[in-house]
Design a protein around this motif. Structure first.
Motif, PDB file in Angstrom:
ATOM      1  N   GLU A 124      98.147  17.518  52.123  1.00 27.36           N
ATOM      2  CA  GLU A 124      98.110  17.142  50.709  1.00 27.36           C
ATOM      3  C   GLU A 124      97.034  17.902  49.930  1.00 27.36           C
ATOM      4  O   GLU A 124      96.777  17.613  48.776  1.00 27.36           O
ATOM      5  CB  GLU A 124      97.932  15.632  50.544  1.00 27.36           C
TER       6      GLU A 124
ATOM      7  N   LEU B 269     100.278  11.173  55.628  1.00 26.94           N
ATOM      8  CA  LEU B 269      98.971  11.811  55.700  1.00 26.94           C
ATOM      9  C   LEU B 269      98.087  11.091  56.717  1.00 26.94           C
ATOM     10  O   LEU B 269      97.363  11.733  57.494  1.00 26.94           O
ATOM     11  CB  LEU B 269      98.298  11.852  54.325  1.00 26.94           C
TER      12      LEU B 269
ATOM     13  N   ALA C  91      95.909   9.709  48.321  1.00 25.06           N
ATOM     14  CA  ALA C  91      97.076  10.440  48.831  1.00 25.06           C
ATOM     15  C   ALA C  91      98.301  10.126  47.992  1.00 25.06           C
ATOM     16  O   ALA C  91      98.458   8.998  47.519  1.00 25.06           O
ATOM     17  CB  ALA C  91      97.334  10.062  50.287  1.00 25.06           C
TER      18      ALA C  91
ATOM     19  N   PHE D  87      93.621   5.602  53.827  1.00 23.08           N
ATOM     20  CA  PHE D  87      94.455   6.376  52.914  1.00 23.08           C
ATOM     21  C   PHE D  87      95.122   5.430  51.929  1.00 23.08           C
ATOM     22  O   PHE D  87      95.831   4.507  52.324  1.00 23.08           O
ATOM     23  CB  PHE D  87      95.500   7.172  53.705  1.00 23.08           C
TER      24      PHE D  87
END
Length: 116
Positions: free
Chosen positions: A106, A18, A12, A52
């Protein structure tokens, strides 16, 4: 030898937002960030989780690995996801595909299937 699936790692540009988006999408818990990234876990704390991590650069192409999700009311779920920043994706699926292909904020593709 036993091997167990612990997490799916997602690159990310900005991991915390996110991770929050996916935690809300799945109804999972957002864990405390660590230097390597941010984890999202099911409420029961079991694996697998989503992790992430920061990655620079543009996403080069369609993901080679994606999540398949389902919702009891797929149309309402699609509307809710689109309202929260998802986008419809065309990855070459046929018009009569059994899933709706979306991208997270994203650009990571995922599929929303008919309920089981």
């Amino acid at each position: 030898m036993e091997i167990a699936w612990e997490a799916l790692t997602v690159d990310a540009h900005d991991p915390p937002p996110l991770a929050r988006w996916w935690a809300q999408t799945l109804g999972w818990e957002l864990m405390e960030p660590v230097p390597a990234g941010v984890e999202v876990r099911p409420p029961d704390g079991r694996s697998p989780s989503l992790f992430f991590t920061r990655a620079d650069g543009a996403k080069p192409a369609k993901n080679r690995l994606h999540l398949d999700l389902y919702a009891e009311d797929r149309a309402a779920a699609v509307d809710g996801l689109l309202a929260r920043g998802a986008a419809r994706a065309d990855v070459g699926q046929p018009d009569d595909a059994a899933c709706v292909v979306l991208r997270d904020p994203e650009g990571n593709e995922f599929c929303l299937l008919e309920p089981r």
